[in-house]
Motif scaffolding. Structure first.
Motif, PDB file in Angstrom:
ATOM      1  N   GLY A 120       0.813  -1.216   0.000  1.00 29.04           N
ATOM      2  CA  GLY A 120       0.000   0.000   0.000  1.00 29.04           C
ATOM      3  C   GLY A 120       0.842   1.260   0.000  1.00 29.04           C
ATOM      4  O   GLY A 120       0.522   2.241  -0.678  1.00 29.04           O
ATOM      5  N   LYS A 121       1.914   1.259   0.777  1.00 26.69           N
ATOM      6  CA  LYS A 121       2.774   2.451   0.850  1.00 26.69           C
ATOM      7  C   LYS A 121       3.489   2.699  -0.474  1.00 26.69           C
ATOM      8  O   LYS A 121       3.588   3.840  -0.931  1.00 26.69           O
ATOM      9  N   ILE A 122       3.991   1.629  -1.087  1.00 23.88           N
ATOM     10  CA  ILE A 122       4.675   1.785  -2.362  1.00 23.88           C
ATOM     11  C   ILE A 122       3.713   2.284  -3.428  1.00 23.88           C
ATOM     12  O   ILE A 122       4.028   3.160  -4.226  1.00 23.88           O
ATOM     13  N   ALA A 123       2.499   1.747  -3.425  1.00 30.93           N
ATOM     14  CA  ALA A 123       1.503   2.178  -4.407  1.00 30.93           C
ATOM     15  C   ALA A 123       1.165   3.653  -4.222  1.00 30.93           C
ATOM     16  O   ALA A 123       1.061   4.405  -5.189  1.00 30.93           O
ATOM     17  N   ALA A 124       0.981   4.072  -2.974  1.00 35.07           N
ATOM     18  CA  ALA A 124       0.663   5.473  -2.708  1.00 35.07           C
ATOM     19  C   ALA A 124       1.824   6.377  -3.090  1.00 35.07           C
ATOM     20  O   ALA A 124       1.647   7.473  -3.620  1.00 35.07           O
ATOM     21  N   LEU A 125       3.036   5.890  -2.844  1.00 32.22           N
ATOM     22  CA  LEU A 125       4.224   6.675  -3.133  1.00 32.22           C
ATOM     23  C   LEU A 125       4.461   6.795  -4.632  1.00 32.22           C
ATOM     24  O   LEU A 125       4.798   7.864  -5.144  1.00 32.22           O
ATOM     25  N   LYS A 126       4.266   5.701  -5.356  1.00 31.41           N
ATOM     26  CA  LYS A 126       4.574   5.672  -6.780  1.00 31.41           C
ATOM     27  C   LYS A 126       3.347   5.934  -7.652  1.00 31.41           C
ATOM     28  O   LYS A 126       3.471   6.021  -8.869  1.00 31.41           O
ATOM     29  N   GLY A 127       2.173   5.996  -7.051  1.00 31.52           N
ATOM     30  CA  GLY A 127       0.985   6.194  -7.852  1.00 31.52           C
ATOM     31  C   GLY A 127       0.429   4.906  -8.416  1.00 31.52           C
ATOM     32  O   GLY A 127      -0.460   4.933  -9.252  1.00 31.52           O
ATOM     33  N   GLY A 128       0.905   3.758  -7.955  1.00 30.92           N
ATOM     34  CA  GLY A 128       0.363   2.482  -8.408  1.00 30.92           C
ATOM     35  C   GLY A 128       0.854   2.116  -9.790  1.00 30.92           C
ATOM     36  O   GLY A 128       0.322   2.578 -10.780  1.00 30.92           O
ATOM     37  N   ARG A 129       1.883   1.284  -9.882  1.00 28.39           N
ATOM     38  CA  ARG A 129       2.426   0.916 -11.184  1.00 28.39           C
ATOM     39  C   ARG A 129       2.571  -0.589 -11.276  1.00 28.39           C
ATOM     40  O   ARG A 129       1.593  -1.295 -11.449  1.00 28.39           O
ATOM     41  N   SER A 130       3.801  -1.062 -11.155  1.00 24.55           N
ATOM     42  CA  SER A 130       3.992  -2.502 -11.284  1.00 24.55           C
ATOM     43  C   SER A 130       4.834  -3.027 -10.139  1.00 24.55           C
ATOM     44  O   SER A 130       5.651  -2.305  -9.571  1.00 24.55           O
ATOM     45  N   ALA A 131       4.615  -4.280  -9.812  1.00 23.70           N
ATOM     46  CA  ALA A 131       5.427  -4.971  -8.805  1.00 23.70           C
ATOM     47  C   ALA A 131       6.211  -6.056  -9.522  1.00 23.70           C
ATOM     48  O   ALA A 131       5.729  -6.659 -10.480  1.00 23.70           O
ATOM     49  N   THR A 132       7.434  -6.305  -9.060  1.00 25.46           N
ATOM     50  CA  THR A 132       8.301  -7.304  -9.686  1.00 25.46           C
ATOM     51  C   THR A 132       8.605  -8.407  -8.691  1.00 25.46           C
ATOM     52  O   THR A 132       9.091  -8.134  -7.595  1.00 25.46           O
ATOM     53  N   PHE A 133       8.304  -9.649  -9.071  1.00 30.35           N
ATOM     54  CA  PHE A 133       8.562 -10.802  -8.222  1.00 30.35           C
ATOM     55  C   PHE A 133       9.377 -11.838  -8.995  1.00 30.35           C
ATOM     56  O   PHE A 133       9.308 -11.903 -10.224  1.00 30.35           O
ATOM     57  N   ALA A 134      10.116 -12.643  -8.244  1.00 28.50           N
ATOM     58  CA  ALA A 134      10.952 -13.663  -8.877  1.00 28.50           C
ATOM     59  C   ALA A 134      10.696 -15.022  -8.228  1.00 28.50           C
ATOM     60  O   ALA A 134      11.467 -15.480  -7.383  1.00 28.50           O
ATOM     61  N   PRO A 135       9.605 -15.691  -8.617  1.00 31.75           N
ATOM     62  CA  PRO A 135       9.348 -17.027  -8.069  1.00 31.75           C
ATOM     63  C   PRO A 135      10.284 -18.079  -8.661  1.00 31.75           C
ATOM     64  O   PRO A 135      10.346 -19.192  -8.143  1.00 31.75           O
ATOM     65  N   GLU A 136      10.969 -17.732  -9.760  1.00 33.88           N
ATOM     66  CA  GLU A 136      11.929 -18.578 -10.481  1.00 33.88           C
ATOM     67  C   GLU A 136      11.266 -19.724 -11.234  1.00 33.88           C
ATOM     68  O   GLU A 136      11.702 -20.078 -12.321  1.00 33.88           O
ATOM     69  N   THR A 137      10.200 -20.290 -10.702  1.00 31.75           N
ATOM     70  CA  THR A 137       9.485 -21.355 -11.401  1.00 31.75           C
ATOM     71  C   THR A 137       8.070 -21.409 -10.844  1.00 31.75           C
ATOM     72  O   THR A 137       7.831 -21.006  -9.700  1.00 31.75           O
ATOM     73  N   GLY A 138       7.156 -21.923 -11.635  1.00 26.90           N
ATOM     74  CA  GLY A 138       5.791 -22.083 -11.153  1.00 26.90           C
ATOM     75  C   GLY A 138       5.559 -23.403 -10.463  1.00 26.90           C
ATOM     76  O   GLY A 138       4.459 -23.660  -9.966  1.00 26.90           O
ATOM     77  N   SER A 139       6.573 -24.238 -10.412  1.00 23.96           N
ATOM     78  CA  SER A 139       6.429 -25.575  -9.835  1.00 23.96           C
ATOM     79  C   SER A 139       6.953 -25.572  -8.404  1.00 23.96           C
ATOM     80  O   SER A 139       8.128 -25.295  -8.156  1.00 23.96           O
ATOM     81  N   GLU A 140       6.092 -25.923  -7.453  1.00 18.67           N
ATOM     82  CA  GLU A 140       6.539 -25.987  -6.059  1.00 18.67           C
ATOM     83  C   GLU A 140       7.588 -27.082  -5.879  1.00 18.67           C
ATOM     84  O   GLU A 140       8.485 -26.969  -5.033  1.00 18.67           O
ATOM     85  N   ARG A 141       7.522 -28.141  -6.685  1.00 18.57           N
ATOM     86  CA  ARG A 141       8.528 -29.202  -6.593  1.00 18.57           C
ATOM     87  C   ARG A 141       9.920 -28.670  -6.947  1.00 18.57           C
ATOM     88  O   ARG A 141      10.896 -28.918  -6.227  1.00 18.57           O
ATOM     89  N   ILE A 142       9.992 -27.913  -8.032  1.00 16.06           N
ATOM     90  CA  ILE A 142      11.293 -27.356  -8.440  1.00 16.06           C
ATOM     91  C   ILE A 142      11.741 -26.289  -7.447  1.00 16.06           C
ATOM     92  O   ILE A 142      12.932 -26.175  -7.133  1.00 16.06           O
ATOM     93  N   ARG A 143      10.790 -25.503  -6.917  1.00 20.69           N
ATOM     94  CA  ARG A 143      11.173 -24.488  -5.932  1.00 20.69           C
ATOM     95  C   ARG A 143      11.815 -25.136  -4.710  1.00 20.69           C
ATOM     96  O   ARG A 143      12.770 -24.622  -4.152  1.00 20.69           O
ATOM     97  N   LYS A 144      11.275 -26.271  -4.296  1.00 21.76           N
ATOM     98  CA  LYS A 144      11.873 -26.984  -3.162  1.00 21.76           C
ATOM     99  C   LYS A 144      13.285 -27.455  -3.529  1.00 21.76           C
ATOM    100  O   LYS A 144      14.217 -27.377  -2.722  1.00 21.76           O
ATOM    101  N   MET A 145      13.452 -27.922  -4.744  1.00 22.23           N
ATOM    102  CA  MET A 145      14.764 -28.388  -5.196  1.00 22.23           C
ATOM    103  C   MET A 145      15.806 -27.272  -5.138  1.00 22.23           C
ATOM    104  O   MET A 145      16.944 -27.483  -4.701  1.00 22.23           O
TER     105      MET A 145
END
Length: 857
Positions: free
Chosen positions: A358-383
């Motif tokens: 909420g603070k970042i959105a208010a500060l920046k006017g609401g744009r984009s967030a960047t995330f790095a899950p690296e993979t959509g597979s929970e099995r690979i994430r555990k690996m």
């Protein structure tokens, strides 16, 4: 002819002259003759990439604060400038003093990516220095490299005299003093290199023996062994604390738009997440945070000194910075940052809580967030020990979209060991679910997915893994692409398998790659970090010509195999990394916790957790925590009124090398200088507000001007009293490049557009004034020429007055209804009786140094 004079002849022919102008504001200029040692810091990529690099800024600062040491910068020229440098016999030069790089005692090259490797021999030979270390003479500079790509320096080891491994803030100064004192004492090159090898963190390849292992790889004869404190290897250095004195404030101000136009503060160095694929997580351990009060002080001082409108709070995972929310509160509380766009890159998914979102959105006017899950597979994430779940992703998306964000960028990878089609389906399911969450708040949201390919890098738990073959990699990418073909809310981008393959070869290659790299450079394969330049077929030809077999990248490494980079002790031990590789394939292994918050994992870094330095909340800049609604109201209430403004006419000069500053770049300097001075500019209304700055017609590139005029609307009046006017002219000229200077400021009662000039006066001094030129002018017998747009120019109509004084031609040329004249290059070429070819305008600007000396209204 000086280098600067030759550069002026070269620049009209190149695409981006501002890249090569030099003379940047805030440049450090010292007397070379009084220096113990001088370093030319060469960034082996384009100016706009190099000038964005925060590491370069830090080292420029820590060297130049030493009274007897000097650092100046240089950059790899694009092909067009390299051609002109050859034509005019211009060696690679530094930007502050236009000194040949070869005249410095040390040449420092930072390698931020392996894709810059072919640019190493390129910049060295442009500098007139032998590319190969073995060919250098006693008087040649010591060539040293550093940077994150030096986690495996072996592919380029034969090009360098030495390497600095790890953080460079302290060792750089030691290195330069060692070279300077050695030269002063008359030591030989070999003796200086021996002394350098004794400095902690310095690697001298010629002094470390190598052998060939059973797989044909060139590896160290003595791999690093033992604990970090007692190892026989080269230690990766890390500074124990983030010292605010090491942070640059008065950064160089670029002459053109950069890749990242922002003032950056590194709030945290290091990450202890323990992701098994991540080289940076190992290479920058332990985690050290900068005090948030220092962050704010550095940010404010830096923005005042550079006029940047964006502040980047940098780290590998900024949301993991312990006082991130308190720091955000302090930024919001300070009206200084109202006109500054604050970015928090590298936000980890399970750190992105509702409050921060909420603070970042208010500060920046609401744009984009960047995330790095690296993979959509929970099995690979555990690996790979990426300790986030699908639910973490959904919660983060809920927080982001409900706070007004309209876009999520996902950084992901394929190519992990054991990866299969079921993992790709899990990847797609994750994206579909994120779209569902976003569309609850805004049907136009976007999920931008960037798919990379795993490059098993040195000093990671996956350094034993093979690189994925092309057929499998493309099949996995295609699986995801087809699921979202023409999907209105999803955009899929993917990495080139071929480019990633080259990186895989570089990342774990050995010294046998150096001849291949040199051959590639000779074949014109340079600037490989530019996707548009990459040509895999050329690489296939080079590998075939050199007899280099790349198939080894598909091989899984043996447990006890010695690697080319094993002479380095990174702090984290190879035994620890090996255990991480084995745990990746054990479904019963527990996740490795973030040792920043949890128990020490005994990875080998000395201190058992005591070396981790976390910051507390701000004290001097402490601020209340506000809700997003309160933040939005605060920003609106503090926004200055645009109703009352003050208009000023500013007269300035652009002489010498600054005459090659493009028009738009010149206008951006005026926006920058008022921000530095803390004077708010009035902006236009509408969707994309622009600063209210108007100029009197753009001049052709390469024309000197002694009377350029702009108008600017400000939201507060200037003190133009006789005693203050010289001070404000000097203050506002400070961020300009060399040769650009304000000469007068006066109030403007009406818009400048109501007072377009009638004529401009230009001068040109030829070797010989053509006979009969003035008579032809008087008789209206001057020729009609065609300009570069194909328009006819009757010189008898355009030249209002013509005179010759002391061999200088003075021409008054009429303006059109926009306040601009016909090209003075075409006019003076015609006056000289030379056939004017509009396709060779660059040749004209080389021949004629034209000056605009006055404007008539």
């Amino acid at each position: 002819m000086t280098i600067l004079e030759k550069i002026a002849l070269a620049l009209p022919a190149v695409e981006s002259p501002a890249r090569y102008m030099g003379g940047e504001a805030n440049s450090v200029v010292k007397d070379h003759s009084k220096m113990l040692a001088r370093m030319a810091f060469v960034f082996p990529d384009t100016y706009e990439i190099g000038m964005s690099n925060n590491g370069m800024r830090i080292l420029y600062h820590v060297v130049n604060r030493e009274p007897d040491l000097l650092c100046e910068v240089a950059f790899a020229p694009w092909d067009d400038m390299a051609k002109e440098m050859e034509r005019y016999d211009i060696p690679l030069y530094t930007h502050a003093s236009y000194t040949p790089v070869s005249e410095f005692e040390v040449i420092g090259i930072t390698l931020q990516t392996e894709l810059n490797f072919t640019n190493v021999p390129y910049v060295l030979e442009l500098s007139r220095i032998p590319a190969w270390q073995k060919d250098r003479k006693e008087e040649d500079p010591i060539v040293v490299a550093g940077g994150p790509a030096m986690a495996n320096p072996e592919p380029v080891a034969d090009f360098f005299d030495a390497f600095m491994i790890g953080d460079g803030e302290k060792v750089m100064v030691q290195f330069l003093r060692c070279v300077g004192e050695g030269r002063k004492a008359g030591l030989s090159r070999a003796e200086i290199l021996t002394n350098l090898s004794k400095i902690d963190g310095v690697y001298v390849p010629s002094l470390r023996p190598v052998v060939t292992n059973k797989f044909g790889a060139i590896v160290p004869a003595e791999p690093a062994a033992g604990a970090y404190a007692t190892t026989n290897g080269v230690r990766r250095l890390f500074i124990p604390v983030m010292d605010p004195k090491d942070y640059p404030v008065k950064n160089l101000i670029a002459n053109m738009h950069l890749v990242h136009n922002r003032f950056s503060v590194e709030v945290m160095r290091g990450c202890a997440q323990g992701c098994r694929f991540c080289q940076a997580g190992i290479w920058y351990r332990p985690c050290r945070e900068l005090d948030p009060d220092d962050v704010l002080d550095i940010a404010k001082a830096g923005i005042k000194a550079t006029g940047e409108r964006e502040l980047g709070l940098l780290s590998l995972s900024t949301a993991d910075y312990k006082p991130v929310e308190a720091l955000t509160d302090s930024i919001i509380d300070d009206p200084f940052f109202d006109t500054v766009d604050v970015s928090l890159p590298s936000i980890r998914v399970n750190s992105f809580g509702q409050t921060l979102a909420g603070k970042i959105a208010a500060l920046k006017g609401g744009r984009s967030a960047t995330f790095a899950p690296e993979t959509g597979s929970e099995r690979i994430r555990k690996m790979i020990n990426k300790t986030i779940s699908d639910q973490d992703m959904y919660d983060a998306a809920e927080h982001a979209f409900s706070s007004g964000f309209n876009k999520i960028k996902l950084y992901t990878m394929i190519g992990f060991p054991t990866e299969n089609e079921a993992d790709m389906q899990a990847f797609c399911d994750l994206i579909f679910n994120l779209v569902k969450i976003g569309r609850k708040y805004n049907r136009g949201i976007q999920i931008a997915v960037s798919i990379g390919i795993l490059i098993p890098k040195s000093f990671t738990g996956l350094q034993w893994a093979p690189y994925m073959d092309k057929e499998t990699a493309l099949r996995h990418i295609r699986y995801v692409r087809e699921k979202f073909f023409k999907h209105p809310n999803v955009k899929i981008n993917w990495a080139s398998w071929e480019t990633s393959f080259l990186e895989a070869v570089y990342s774990r290659g050995d010294r046998s790659l150096a001849p291949v790299i040199y051959e590639a450079y000779k074949q014109g394969i340079i600037f490989e970090s530019d996707a548009y330049r990459f040509d895999y077929n050329k690489w296939l030809a080079v590998w075939e010509k050199c007899g280099y077999d790349t198939s080894w990248v598909y091989r899984e490494r043996e447990k006890d195999e010695v690697f080319p980079w094993d002479f380095i002790h990174a702090g984290t031990t190879k035994q620890y990394l090996r255990r991480e590789w084995e745990k990746a394939f054990d479904p019963n292994s527990a996740p490795v916790p973030n040792c920043k918050w949890g128990d020490c994992q005994k990875c080998g870094i000395p201190g058992f957790g005591a070396e981790i330095k976390l910051a507390d909340d701000p004290v001097r800049h402490k601020a209340p925590s506000r809700t997003p609604e309160e933040i939005k109201k605060l920003v609106v209430d503090r926004r200055p009124s645009q109703k009352v403004s003050y208009s000023y006419k500013i007269t300035f000069t652009k002489t010498g090398i600054s005459r090659f500053l493009p028009h738009q770049n010149m206008l951006s300097f005026f926006e920058r200088t008022f921000l530095c001075a803390g004077i708010p500019i009035k902006f236009s209304e509408g969707f994309s507000p622009k600063p209210r700055i108007v100029n009197m017609g753009a001049l052709p590139l390469g024309v000197e001007t002694y009377c350029e005029i702009i108008s600017v609307d400000l939201l507060q009046p200037l003190d133009l009293s006789p005693e203050n006017l010289p001070k404000i002219k000097e203050q506002l000229s400070a961020p300009f490049p060399r040769g650009m200077e304000i000469v007068n400021i006066e109030p403007l009662k009406e818009k400048l557009s109501k007072h377009f000039p009638k004529a401009m006066v230009y001068t040109f001094t030829p070797e010989t004034v053509p006979e009969g030129m003035l008579e032809r002018f008087q008789a209206k017998q001057l020729p009609v020429v065609t300009n570069h747009r194909g328009q006819e120019i009757d010189l008898n109509e355009h030249i209002l007055e013509l005179d010759v004084q002391n061999g200088t031609i003075i021409a008054k040329i009429k303006c059109n209804n926009q306040g601009a004249t016909a090209s003075p290059f075409s006019i003076f070429a015609a006056l000289m009786g030379e056939p004017y070819d509009p396709t060779k305008l660059n040749e004209s600007s080389r021949r004629y140094l034209i000056r605009k000396i006055s404007i008539e209204f």
